[in-house]
Design a protein around this motif. Sequence first.
Motif, mmCIF file in Angstrom:
data_model
loop_
_atom_site.group_PDB
_atom_site.id
_atom_site.type_symbol
_atom_site.label_atom_id
_atom_site.label_comp_id
_atom_site.label_asym_id
_atom_site.label_seq_id
_atom_site.Cartn_x
_atom_site.Cartn_y
_atom_site.Cartn_z
ATOM 1 N N SER A 148 2.847 8.064 -2.041
ATOM 2 C CA SER A 148 1.396 7.911 -1.897
ATOM 3 C C SER A 148 0.894 6.532 -2.321
ATOM 4 C CB SER A 148 0.678 8.989 -2.713
ATOM 5 O OG SER A 148 1.068 8.915 -4.080
ATOM 6 N N ASP A 149 1.742 5.728 -2.978
ATOM 7 C CA ASP A 149 1.299 4.425 -3.463
ATOM 8 C C ASP A 149 0.860 3.502 -2.330
ATOM 9 O OD1 ASP A 149 1.506 4.947 -6.140
ATOM 10 O OD2 ASP A 149 3.519 4.091 -6.367
ATOM 11 N N CYS A 150 1.637 3.442 -1.287
ATOM 12 C CA CYS A 150 1.344 2.526 -0.181
ATOM 13 C C CYS A 150 1.271 3.259 1.151
ATOM 14 C CB CYS A 150 2.401 1.427 -0.117
ATOM 15 S SG CYS A 150 2.443 0.379 -1.594
ATOM 16 N N SER A 175 13.285 2.217 0.525
ATOM 17 C CA SER A 175 13.877 0.873 0.566
ATOM 18 C C SER A 175 14.628 0.492 -0.699
ATOM 19 C CB SER A 175 12.783 -0.169 0.825
ATOM 20 O OG SER A 175 11.846 -0.162 -0.246
ATOM 21 N N ARG A 176 14.726 1.409 -1.656
ATOM 22 C CA ARG A 176 15.348 1.149 -2.963
ATOM 23 C C ARG A 176 14.507 0.183 -3.796
ATOM 24 N NH1 ARG A 176 21.658 1.092 -3.627
ATOM 25 N NH2 ARG A 176 22.406 2.489 -1.991
ATOM 26 N N GLN A 177 13.238 0.114 -3.512
ATOM 27 C CA GLN A 177 12.373 -0.792 -4.256
ATOM 28 C C GLN A 177 11.291 0.006 -4.996
ATOM 29 O OE1 GLN A 177 10.962 -3.482 -1.235
ATOM 30 N NE2 GLN A 177 12.777 -4.787 -1.382
ATOM 31 N N ARG A 178 10.808 -0.575 -6.072
ATOM 32 C CA ARG A 178 9.722 0.038 -6.825
ATOM 33 C C ARG A 178 8.445 0.022 -5.987
ATOM 34 N NH1 ARG A 178 10.121 0.191 -12.592
ATOM 35 N NH2 ARG A 178 12.098 -0.640 -13.387
ATOM 36 N N SER A 179 7.548 0.928 -6.282
ATOM 37 C CA SER A 179 6.240 0.924 -5.625
ATOM 38 C C SER A 179 5.149 0.855 -6.671
ATOM 39 C CB SER A 179 6.058 2.179 -4.764
ATOM 40 O OG SER A 179 5.902 3.332 -5.579
ATOM 41 N N ALA A 180 3.994 0.336 -6.239
ATOM 42 C CA ALA A 180 2.822 0.279 -7.124
ATOM 43 C C ALA A 180 1.598 0.331 -6.238
ATOM 44 C CB ALA A 180 2.834 -0.991 -7.968
ATOM 45 N N ALA A 181 0.636 1.136 -6.597
ATOM 46 C CA ALA A 181 -0.535 1.349 -5.748
ATOM 47 C C ALA A 181 -1.295 0.072 -5.449
ATOM 48 C CB ALA A 181 -1.461 2.373 -6.398
ATOM 49 N N GLY A 182 -1.321 -0.878 -6.358
ATOM 50 C CA GLY A 182 -2.088 -2.095 -6.127
ATOM 51 C C GLY A 182 -1.260 -3.267 -5.656
ATOM 52 N N ALA A 183 -0.008 -3.063 -5.334
ATOM 53 C CA ALA A 183 0.863 -4.185 -4.959
ATOM 54 C C ALA A 183 1.655 -3.888 -3.695
ATOM 55 C CB ALA A 183 1.797 -4.509 -6.120
ATOM 56 N N CYS A 184 0.987 -3.314 -2.701
ATOM 57 C CA CYS A 184 1.685 -2.912 -1.472
ATOM 58 C C CYS A 184 2.053 -4.099 -0.588
ATOM 59 C CB CYS A 184 0.818 -1.935 -0.691
ATOM 60 S SG CYS A 184 0.521 -0.395 -1.593
ATOM 61 N N ASP A 185 1.352 -5.230 -0.746
ATOM 62 C CA ASP A 185 1.640 -6.398 0.089
ATOM 63 C C ASP A 185 2.624 -7.353 -0.574
ATOM 64 O OD1 ASP A 185 -0.119 -5.494 2.030
ATOM 65 O OD2 ASP A 185 -1.839 -6.487 1.089
ATOM 66 N N PRO A 187 6.321 -8.379 -2.299
ATOM 67 C CA PRO A 187 7.729 -7.957 -2.179
ATOM 68 C C PRO A 187 8.091 -7.033 -3.329
ATOM 69 C CG PRO A 187 7.512 -10.328 -1.866
ATOM 70 C CD PRO A 187 6.182 -9.840 -2.365
ATOM 71 N N GLY A 188 8.731 -5.913 -2.996
ATOM 72 C CA GLY A 188 9.096 -4.957 -4.023
ATOM 73 C C GLY A 188 10.287 -5.422 -4.836
ATOM 74 N N VAL A 189 10.414 -4.862 -6.021
ATOM 75 C CA VAL A 189 11.544 -5.157 -6.904
ATOM 76 C C VAL A 189 12.601 -4.085 -6.692
ATOM 77 C CG1 VAL A 189 12.292 -5.433 -9.290
ATOM 78 C CG2 VAL A 189 10.029 -6.252 -8.585
ATOM 79 N N THR A 190 13.812 -4.518 -6.407
ATOM 80 C CA THR A 190 14.897 -3.569 -6.178
ATOM 81 C C THR A 190 15.246 -2.837 -7.475
ATOM 82 O OG1 THR A 190 15.782 -4.958 -4.416
ATOM 83 C CG2 THR A 190 17.272 -3.330 -5.363
ATOM 84 N N VAL A 191 15.427 -1.524 -7.362
ATOM 85 C CA VAL A 191 15.717 -0.713 -8.551
ATOM 86 C C VAL A 191 17.188 -0.867 -8.929
ATOM 87 C CG1 VAL A 191 13.926 0.933 -7.910
ATOM 88 C CG2 VAL A 191 16.297 1.355 -7.207
ATOM 89 N N PRO A 192 17.556 -0.567 -10.168
ATOM 90 C CA PRO A 192 18.959 -0.653 -10.596
ATOM 91 C C PRO A 192 19.847 0.296 -9.791
ATOM 92 C CG PRO A 192 17.499 -0.509 -12.491
ATOM 93 C CD PRO A 192 16.654 -0.221 -11.280
#
Length: 218
Positions: A148-150, A175-185, A187-192
Amino acid sequence: MTTPNSGQARRVSPAVYRRRRLVVGIGLLAVVIAVILIIVQPGGATPSPAASTPPASSSPSGTSTPASTPASTPAAATAADTANVAACDPTKLTVGAITDAVDYQPGVLPQLSLTITNTGTTPCVYNVGTSQQVLSITSGAETYWMSSDCQTDPSDLNAVLEPGKTETSAPIQWSRQRSAAGACDSPGVTVPANGASYYLMANVGDVASKESRQFLLY
């Protein structure tokens, strides 16, 4: 000199008689040929039976929908569909979280889905639209990703859920990346990864999955 009797038939000479017989014979032969041509006309033989139209070929083997392919969500219910159908009791609905594998090698992206089942004994109406569907991924006490974040263009979908029938959502690729509601545009940070353990949870409206789905990333 004796004058011939006008009432006496004139004798026909043999040559004329033969010519007349020849003409009559040719005429009869022409009639016989004409009759034969009428009875046995060129192309007048009994036609061969027309070839029957072959039945439509069935789908080639091996092209059936794989068992792992999730079913689509139920179709939207019309006013006529819901006229005599009560709203679902959330306590009689169960939601499940699904992944297409239990571990993922480097570069392989997880496919995430959810299920909803009417455990009651009668059909009921429930909103199963994307506006109500939430998938979340946690590890330890931290939430790494939420669908629901993006999410774009969420929609409602009132559907009639048949008793005992499980509906499965279309898969979402993570995508194996973190999500954040205010940072959809951004580049995501890849999770460990390297064998890190993650847990998938699912919600449809007020109904949440009772158990999480564990998977590993490499």
